[in-house]
Design a protein around this motif. Structure first.
Motif, PDB file in Angstrom:
ATOM      1  N   GLU A 162      41.435 -27.618  94.513  1.00  0.00           N
ATOM      2  CA  GLU A 162      40.728 -28.549  95.383  1.00  0.00           C
ATOM      3  C   GLU A 162      39.700 -27.820  96.246  1.00  0.00           C
ATOM      4  OE1 GLU A 162      44.255 -31.931  95.809  1.00  0.00           O
ATOM      5  OE2 GLU A 162      44.086 -30.284  97.258  1.00  0.00           O
ATOM      6  N   ARG A 163      40.027 -26.614  96.679  1.00  0.00           N
ATOM      7  CA  ARG A 163      39.057 -25.828  97.447  1.00  0.00           C
ATOM      8  C   ARG A 163      37.853 -25.467  96.579  1.00  0.00           C
ATOM      9  NH1 ARG A 163      41.843 -21.629 101.667  1.00  0.00           N
ATOM     10  NH2 ARG A 163      43.692 -22.846 102.210  1.00  0.00           N
ATOM     11  N   ASP A 164      38.108 -25.112  95.326  1.00  0.00           N
ATOM     12  CA  ASP A 164      37.006 -24.788  94.411  1.00  0.00           C
ATOM     13  C   ASP A 164      36.081 -25.989  94.251  1.00  0.00           C
ATOM     14  OD1 ASP A 164      38.021 -22.254  94.007  1.00  0.00           O
ATOM     15  OD2 ASP A 164      39.088 -22.792  92.158  1.00  0.00           O
ATOM     16  N   ILE A 165      36.676 -27.153  94.059  1.00  0.00           N
ATOM     17  CA  ILE A 165      35.886 -28.366  93.847  1.00  0.00           C
ATOM     18  C   ILE A 165      35.152 -28.752  95.123  1.00  0.00           C
ATOM     19  CG2 ILE A 165      36.077 -30.862  93.430  1.00  0.00           C
ATOM     20  CD1 ILE A 165      38.187 -30.179  91.306  1.00  0.00           C
ATOM     21  N   LEU A 166      35.799 -28.602  96.266  1.00  0.00           N
ATOM     22  CA  LEU A 166      35.142 -28.898  97.540  1.00  0.00           C
ATOM     23  C   LEU A 166      33.927 -27.994  97.738  1.00  0.00           C
ATOM     24  CD1 LEU A 166      35.047 -30.385 100.231  1.00  0.00           C
ATOM     25  CD2 LEU A 166      36.670 -28.699 101.142  1.00  0.00           C
ATOM     26  N   ASP A 167      34.061 -26.733  97.403  1.00  0.00           N
ATOM     27  CA  ASP A 167      32.936 -25.796  97.523  1.00  0.00           C
ATOM     28  C   ASP A 167      31.770 -26.225  96.643  1.00  0.00           C
ATOM     29  OD1 ASP A 167      31.889 -23.030  98.388  1.00  0.00           O
ATOM     30  OD2 ASP A 167      31.788 -22.895  96.205  1.00  0.00           O
ATOM     31  N   LEU A 168      32.049 -26.652  95.431  1.00  0.00           N
ATOM     32  CA  LEU A 168      30.996 -27.080  94.510  1.00  0.00           C
ATOM     33  C   LEU A 168      30.378 -28.403  94.943  1.00  0.00           C
ATOM     34  CD1 LEU A 168      32.708 -26.055  91.153  1.00  0.00           C
ATOM     35  CD2 LEU A 168      30.708 -24.980  92.203  1.00  0.00           C
ATOM     36  N   ILE A 169      31.184 -29.290  95.525  1.00  0.00           N
ATOM     37  CA  ILE A 169      30.639 -30.535  96.071  1.00  0.00           C
ATOM     38  C   ILE A 169      29.635 -30.219  97.176  1.00  0.00           C
ATOM     39  CG2 ILE A 169      31.208 -32.556  97.478  1.00  0.00           C
ATOM     40  CD1 ILE A 169      33.827 -32.772  95.887  1.00  0.00           C
ATOM     41  N   CYS A 170      30.006 -29.289  98.054  1.00  0.00           N
ATOM     42  CA  CYS A 170      29.113 -28.904  99.153  1.00  0.00           C
ATOM     43  C   CYS A 170      27.824 -28.279  98.636  1.00  0.00           C
ATOM     44  CB  CYS A 170      29.818 -27.924 100.089  1.00  0.00           C
ATOM     45  SG  CYS A 170      31.179 -28.638 101.033  1.00  0.00           S
ATOM     46  N   LYS A 171      27.887 -27.673  97.456  1.00  0.00           N
ATOM     47  CA  LYS A 171      26.699 -27.070  96.844  1.00  0.00           C
ATOM     48  C   LYS A 171      25.901 -28.083  96.024  1.00  0.00           C
ATOM     49  CE  LYS A 171      28.690 -22.436  96.719  1.00  0.00           C
ATOM     50  NZ  LYS A 171      29.306 -21.362  95.888  1.00  0.00           N
ATOM     51  N   GLU A 172      26.288 -29.357  96.142  1.00  0.00           N
ATOM     52  CA  GLU A 172      25.547 -30.487  95.587  1.00  0.00           C
ATOM     53  C   GLU A 172      25.666 -30.617  94.069  1.00  0.00           C
ATOM     54  OE1 GLU A 172      21.547 -30.379  97.031  1.00  0.00           O
ATOM     55  OE2 GLU A 172      22.163 -30.250  99.130  1.00  0.00           O
ATOM     56  N   TYR A 173      26.765 -30.101  93.502  1.00  0.00           N
ATOM     57  CA  TYR A 173      27.021 -30.325  92.081  1.00  0.00           C
ATOM     58  C   TYR A 173      27.705 -31.683  91.912  1.00  0.00           C
ATOM     59  CZ  TYR A 173      26.026 -25.385  91.151  1.00  0.00           C
ATOM     60  OH  TYR A 173      25.406 -24.149  91.039  1.00  0.00           O
ATOM     61  N   ASN A 174      27.347 -32.403  90.837  1.00  0.00           N
ATOM     62  CA  ASN A 174      28.004 -33.679  90.570  1.00  0.00           C
ATOM     63  C   ASN A 174      29.261 -33.450  89.727  1.00  0.00           C
ATOM     64  OD1 ASN A 174      27.235 -33.500  87.791  1.00  0.00           O
ATOM     65  ND2 ASN A 174      25.253 -34.451  88.249  1.00  0.00           N
ATOM     66  N   THR A 176      30.089 -34.138  86.644  1.00  0.00           N
ATOM     67  CA  THR A 176      29.889 -33.576  85.304  1.00  0.00           C
ATOM     68  C   THR A 176      29.618 -32.079  85.375  1.00  0.00           C
ATOM     69  OG1 THR A 176      29.005 -35.686  84.506  1.00  0.00           O
ATOM     70  CG2 THR A 176      28.501 -33.722  83.207  1.00  0.00           C
ATOM     71  N   GLU A 177      28.784 -31.674  86.306  1.00  0.00           N
ATOM     72  CA  GLU A 177      28.459 -30.250  86.455  1.00  0.00           C
ATOM     73  C   GLU A 177      29.681 -29.446  86.902  1.00  0.00           C
ATOM     74  OE1 GLU A 177      23.749 -30.737  87.721  1.00  0.00           O
ATOM     75  OE2 GLU A 177      25.307 -30.878  89.232  1.00  0.00           O
ATOM     76  N   ILE A 178      30.474 -30.018  87.804  1.00  0.00           N
ATOM     77  CA  ILE A 178      31.688 -29.335  88.257  1.00  0.00           C
ATOM     78  C   ILE A 178      32.662 -29.162  87.095  1.00  0.00           C
ATOM     79  CG2 ILE A 178      33.733 -29.551  89.728  1.00  0.00           C
ATOM     80  CD1 ILE A 178      31.940 -30.989  91.775  1.00  0.00           C
ATOM     81  N   ALA A 179      32.784 -30.191  86.282  1.00  0.00           N
ATOM     82  CA  ALA A 179      33.674 -30.107  85.115  1.00  0.00           C
ATOM     83  C   ALA A 179      33.243 -28.989  84.168  1.00  0.00           C
ATOM     84  CB  ALA A 179      33.676 -31.451  84.380  1.00  0.00           C
ATOM     85  N   GLN A 180      31.947 -28.850  83.956  1.00  0.00           N
ATOM     86  CA  GLN A 180      31.431 -27.793  83.079  1.00  0.00           C
ATOM     87  C   GLN A 180      31.673 -26.414  83.674  1.00  0.00           C
ATOM     88  OE1 GLN A 180      27.345 -29.042  82.698  1.00  0.00           O
ATOM     89  NE2 GLN A 180      27.784 -30.468  81.026  1.00  0.00           N
ATOM     90  N   ILE A 181      31.474 -26.280  84.971  1.00  0.00           N
ATOM     91  CA  ILE A 181      31.645 -24.981  85.624  1.00  0.00           C
ATOM     92  C   ILE A 181      33.111 -24.541  85.600  1.00  0.00           C
ATOM     93  CG2 ILE A 181      31.538 -23.792  87.871  1.00  0.00           C
ATOM     94  CD1 ILE A 181      29.041 -25.510  88.467  1.00  0.00           C
ATOM     95  N   LEU A 182      34.019 -25.488  85.825  1.00  0.00           N
ATOM     96  CA  LEU A 182      35.446 -25.159  85.925  1.00  0.00           C
ATOM     97  C   LEU A 182      36.204 -25.347  84.606  1.00  0.00           C
ATOM     98  CD1 LEU A 182      36.275 -26.730  89.423  1.00  0.00           C
ATOM     99  CD2 LEU A 182      35.697 -24.355  88.876  1.00  0.00           C
ATOM    100  N   PHE A 183      35.490 -25.781  83.558  1.00  0.00           N
ATOM    101  CA  PHE A 183      36.098 -25.983  82.245  1.00  0.00           C
ATOM    102  C   PHE A 183      37.264 -26.970  82.304  1.00  0.00           C
ATOM    103  CE2 PHE A 183      34.335 -21.660  82.243  1.00  0.00           C
ATOM    104  CZ  PHE A 183      33.415 -21.770  81.205  1.00  0.00           C
ATOM    105  N   ILE A 184      37.010 -28.085  82.985  1.00  0.00           N
ATOM    106  CA  ILE A 184      37.994 -29.163  83.052  1.00  0.00           C
ATOM    107  C   ILE A 184      37.274 -30.474  82.744  1.00  0.00           C
ATOM    108  CG2 ILE A 184      39.541 -28.010  84.675  1.00  0.00           C
ATOM    109  CD1 ILE A 184      38.232 -29.506  86.940  1.00  0.00           C
ATOM    110  N   SER A 185      38.026 -31.542  82.595  1.00  0.00           N
ATOM    111  CA  SER A 185      37.416 -32.825  82.256  1.00  0.00           C
ATOM    112  C   SER A 185      36.815 -33.487  83.495  1.00  0.00           C
ATOM    113  CB  SER A 185      38.449 -33.760  81.631  1.00  0.00           C
ATOM    114  OG  SER A 185      39.385 -34.181  82.604  1.00  0.00           O
ATOM    115  N   VAL A 186      35.865 -34.372  83.263  1.00  0.00           N
ATOM    116  CA  VAL A 186      35.263 -35.124  84.360  1.00  0.00           C
ATOM    117  C   VAL A 186      36.324 -35.970  85.051  1.00  0.00           C
ATOM    118  CG1 VAL A 186      33.581 -36.915  84.955  1.00  0.00           C
ATOM    119  CG2 VAL A 186      32.976 -35.165  83.277  1.00  0.00           C
ATOM    120  N   ARG A 187      37.235 -36.525  84.281  1.00  0.00           N
ATOM    121  CA  ARG A 187      38.295 -37.341  84.873  1.00  0.00           C
ATOM    122  C   ARG A 187      39.172 -36.506  85.813  1.00  0.00           C
ATOM    123  NH1 ARG A 187      41.666 -41.560  81.320  1.00  0.00           N
ATOM    124  NH2 ARG A 187      39.578 -42.469  81.391  1.00  0.00           N
ATOM    125  N   THR A 188      39.416 -35.262  85.440  1.00  0.00           N
ATOM    126  CA  THR A 188      40.199 -34.378  86.309  1.00  0.00           C
ATOM    127  C   THR A 188      39.457 -34.105  87.606  1.00  0.00           C
ATOM    128  OG1 THR A 188      41.277 -33.327  84.413  1.00  0.00           O
ATOM    129  CG2 THR A 188      41.302 -32.109  86.481  1.00  0.00           C
TER     130      THR A 188
END
Length: 222
Positions: A162-174, A176-188
């Motif tokens: 959740e901290r990883d995702i919060l950091d990427l949200i703050c960096k303005e990734y959507n 889909t982009e977060i899913a690609q960066i973290l190698f997880i599904s968009v639904r996750t």
């Protein structure tokens, strides 16, 4: 291309009309209506052919001001993203309206390019924080951290993912982009984002960014 539907509430007719003309001049924007205060906004909202995607709200208005209108829109679980406009630049006020659900806060004398960027960013990413708002949020967070506030310890609230995702949200990734960066599904990603909103008691993405700044989990670049 779908246009971004915009509505305005401002009791100064010249300012509201001028702002409306600016919105109409942008090719990917569509102006729905200009209201004179919060009550007028709610009436025009009922009659509008579709709800606005973004609302530009003045804080100081008679009848119902922008602060109360922002709160009412979010109490009604509206999907309208709110950008507050004001001559007041106090840190606590800016922080409060973001806490109440606003997606951005702009000075009424801001540059038109900043306003246009804010509308687009709020529509696409759910928040827009410029240097003015960043300074206000940072100062308010420092003041809060100096006092014995009962903020729930972060290490008890968020997982590493959740901290990883919060950091990427703050960096303005959507998502889909977060899913690609973290190698997880968009639904996750969506699941983690929803968990973040619940755990941090945030109303929207701007609230998540505010939470991250308050807890010194993210420092936005200057």
């Amino acid at each position: 291309m779908n246009k971004i539907k915009v509505a305005i509430a401002d009791d100064h007719k010249i300012f509201g009309q001028s702002l409306g003309m600016l919105i109409q001049a942008v090719s990917d924007f569509e102006l729905l209506f200009v209201a004179e205060n919060g009550l007028d906004f709610l009436e025009k909202l009922k009659a509008a052919p579709a709800p606005p995607d973004v609302a530009l709200l003045d804080i100081d208005m008679p009848g119902m001001n922008g602060i109360e209108l922002n709160r009412q829109l979010h109490r009604n679980k509206s999907d309208i993203k709110v950008i507050m406009l004001s001559v007041h630049l106090e840190e606590e006020l800016i922080t409060q309206v973001i806490d109440d659900g606003a997606a951005s806060y702009l000075a009424k004398n801001c540059d038109k390019d900043d306003l246009i960027k804010a509308v687009r960013m709020v529509y696409e990413e759910g928040f827009y924080i410029n240097q003015l708002t960043l300074r206000a949020l940072t100062l308010a967070a420092k003041n809060r951290n100096k006092s014995p506030k009962k903020l729930k310890p972060v290490h008890e609230t968020l997982t590493d993912r959740e901290r990883d995702i919060l950091d990427l949200i703050c960096k303005e990734y959507n998502n889909t982009e977060i899913a690609q960066i973290l190698f997880i599904s968009v639904r996750t990603v969506e699941g983690h984002r929803n968990n973040l909103l619940a755990k941090t008691n945030s109303r929207n993405t701007a609230g998540l960014v505010l939470f991250a700044i308050r807890h010194e989990l993210f420092e936005m670049p200057t």
